[in-house]
Scaffold this motif. Structure first.
Motif, PDB file in Angstrom:
ATOM      1  N   GLU A   1      48.736  36.836  29.910  1.00 24.12           N
ATOM      2  CA  GLU A   1      47.822  38.693  30.322  1.00 24.12           C
ATOM      3  C   GLU A   1      46.089  38.306  30.293  1.00 24.12           C
ATOM      4  N   LEU A   2      46.102  37.571  28.546  1.00 25.78           N
ATOM      5  CA  LEU A   2      44.485  37.696  28.758  1.00 25.78           C
ATOM      6  C   LEU A   2      43.795  36.495  29.193  1.00 25.78           C
ATOM      7  N   GLU A   3      44.660  34.835  30.108  1.00 27.65           N
ATOM      8  CA  GLU A   3      44.150  34.700  31.318  1.00 27.65           C
ATOM      9  C   GLU A   3      43.951  34.915  32.076  1.00 27.65           C
ATOM     10  N   THR A   4      44.819  35.614  32.916  1.00 27.66           N
ATOM     11  CA  THR A   4      43.679  36.483  33.902  1.00 27.66           C
ATOM     12  C   THR A   4      43.123  37.225  33.916  1.00 27.66           C
ATOM     13  N   MET A   5      42.870  38.272  32.417  1.00 26.39           N
ATOM     14  CA  MET A   5      41.874  39.254  32.679  1.00 26.39           C
ATOM     15  C   MET A   5      40.869  38.046  32.408  1.00 26.39           C
ATOM     16  N   LEU A   6      40.915  36.972  31.781  1.00 27.13           N
ATOM     17  CA  LEU A   6      39.603  36.209  31.858  1.00 27.13           C
ATOM     18  C   LEU A   6      38.672  35.947  33.134  1.00 27.13           C
ATOM     19  N   ASP A   7      40.193  35.192  33.944  1.00 25.36           N
ATOM     20  CA  ASP A   7      40.133  34.904  35.208  1.00 25.36           C
ATOM     21  C   ASP A   7      39.174  35.676  36.474  1.00 25.36           C
ATOM     22  N   ARG A   8      39.284  37.190  36.064  1.00 29.88           N
ATOM     23  CA  ARG A   8      38.854  38.350  36.733  1.00 29.88           C
ATOM     24  C   ARG A   8      37.760  38.747  36.522  1.00 29.88           C
ATOM     25  N   ALA A   9      37.595  38.687  35.347  1.00 32.23           N
ATOM     26  CA  ALA A   9      35.796  38.347  34.607  1.00 32.23           C
ATOM     27  C   ALA A   9      34.842  37.483  35.316  1.00 32.23           C
ATOM     28  N   TRP A  10      34.891  36.334  35.613  1.00 34.53           N
ATOM     29  CA  TRP A  10      34.267  35.684  35.672  1.00 34.53           C
ATOM     30  C   TRP A  10      34.450  35.194  37.317  1.00 34.53           C
ATOM     31  N   PRO A  11      32.527  35.169  38.211  1.00 30.09           N
ATOM     32  CA  PRO A  11      33.007  34.701  39.637  1.00 30.09           C
ATOM     33  C   PRO A  11      33.232  33.786  40.360  1.00 30.09           C
ATOM     34  N   ASP A  12      33.737  32.490  39.250  1.00 35.36           N
ATOM     35  CA  ASP A  12      34.048  31.880  39.812  1.00 35.36           C
ATOM     36  C   ASP A  12      35.398  31.551  40.017  1.00 35.36           C
ATOM     37  N   THR A  13      36.118  32.943  39.702  1.00 35.53           N
ATOM     38  CA  THR A  13      37.554  33.159  39.595  1.00 35.53           C
ATOM     39  C   THR A  13      38.016  34.896  40.011  1.00 35.53           C
TER      40      THR A  13
ATOM     41  N   ALA B   1      29.696  41.034  42.417  1.00 31.12           N
ATOM     42  CA  ALA B   1      28.296  41.073  43.065  1.00 31.12           C
ATOM     43  C   ALA B   1      27.647  41.902  43.162  1.00 31.12           C
ATOM     44  N   ALA B   2      27.891  43.616  42.789  1.00 32.86           N
ATOM     45  CA  ALA B   2      26.249  44.536  42.841  1.00 32.86           C
ATOM     46  C   ALA B   2      26.117  44.221  41.839  1.00 32.86           C
ATOM     47  N   GLU B   3      26.458  44.017  41.254  1.00 35.60           N
ATOM     48  CA  GLU B   3      25.125  43.317  39.439  1.00 35.60           C
ATOM     49  C   GLU B   3      24.538  42.543  39.787  1.00 35.60           C
ATOM     50  N   ARG B   4      24.582  41.846  41.211  1.00 31.57           N
ATOM     51  CA  ARG B   4      23.299  40.741  41.873  1.00 31.57           C
ATOM     52  C   ARG B   4      23.160  42.134  43.012  1.00 31.57           C
ATOM     53  N   SER B   5      23.477  43.287  42.936  1.00 27.30           N
ATOM     54  CA  SER B   5      23.102  44.722  44.181  1.00 27.30           C
ATOM     55  C   SER B   5      23.344  43.368  45.303  1.00 27.30           C
TER      56      SER B   5
END
Length: 273
Positions: free
Chosen positions: A47-59, A69-73
């Motif tokens: 679950e921790l690996e899944t959460m990390l994948d969800r947190a980065w734009p490349d995954t 994407a909203a962070e870049r408007s």
């Protein structure tokens, strides 16, 4: 999950911390006590690996990618409805005008009459957003009764319908936003604004094609074909509706006179045996 966080690896590490004077064989009290805890730890690491994948734009994917994407408007482009040309005939075989708002069915998609172009020729908008509205050609079947109507045909795609932007396209735009800053009518700004319009698949931008202060935009539609006159007119109206004035009435900055043109198609003959 990496090998070091697998259930087997966790069990081996935990058992390795116990003295060899204690029975650690499978089925022993110690082994059975550690097994459930190691199983839960393995699930936690997954679950921790899944959460990390969800947190980065490349995954990240789906709603998680939308938040990045909203962070870049940037906002995921929604699905848009196809606009098609419909031709209608009466019992005498001549052009027949149908009421605005009349609904027809073509294939698996329903269409609504939205605008009269000329006698017997109307614009129809697909009720189902997305590319499904681009595919049906041929006979339309009336959903609403229209007295005197003898024939209805669905023809040219005036403005292609687009599906909602997929993850890979949004991801590419996200990373592209770090490479060029869209601002004040630069190329990146025009590209971003034009490509966000329904039915546009690509645009080439020309600097001062007709002298200082002029900008040229050449389009292809989202089907990667020559765009219709309707699509070109819609983009012109959105970017610079008062062409030649440069008064900033559209998306173009004040002082930019923008002319929108369609790409020119080229026929390529292919012969083979």
């Amino acid at each position: 999950m990496t090998d070091e966080h697998s259930y087997e690896a966790l069990m081996a590490r935990c058992l390795g911390r116990v003295s060899t004077e204690v029975d650690k064989r499978e089925g022993s009290i110690l082994y059975d006590a550690l097994a459930p805890a190691c199983a839960e730890l393995a699930v936690l690491y997954t679950e921790l690996e899944t959460m990390l994948d969800r947190a980065w734009p490349d995954t990240a994917a789906g709603a998680d990618l939308d938040k990045k994407a909203a962070e870049r408007s940037l906002v995921r482009a929604p699905a848009s409805s196809a606009v098609r040309e419909g031709r209608f005939t009466g019992a005498d075989g001549g052009a027949f005008d149908v009421p605005i708002g009349t609904r027809f069915s073509g294939g698996a998609v329903n269409f609504t009459v939205t605008e009269r172009r000329e006698a017997g020729v109307f614009r129809l908008t697909a009720e189902t957003p997305g590319s499904a509205g681009n595919t049906w050609f041929g006979t339309l079947f009336p959903i609403d009764y229209v007295e005197g109507l003898a024939g209805a045909e669905l023809g040219e795609v005036l403005v292609p319908g687009d599906d909602a932007e997929d993850d890979e396209s949004l991801r590419a735009r996200y990373f592209g936003s770090f490479e060029s800053q869209a601002f004040g009518g630069n190329r990146a700004d025009y590209r971003e604004k034009v490509l966000s319009l329904p039915g546009v698949g690509g645009v080439k931008i020309f600097r001062t094609p007709e002298g200082g202060g002029t900008v040229g935009l050449t389009l292809v539609d989202s089907l990667w074909g020559v765009p219709s006159d309707d699509l070109v007119a819609a983009v012109q109206a959105a970017i610079d509706p008062v062409s030649g004035q440069g008064d900033g009435a559209g998306l173009a900055p004040i002082g930019h006179t923008v002319t929108v043109r369609p790409a020119v198609g080229k026929t390529i003959d292919v012969a083979l045996t």
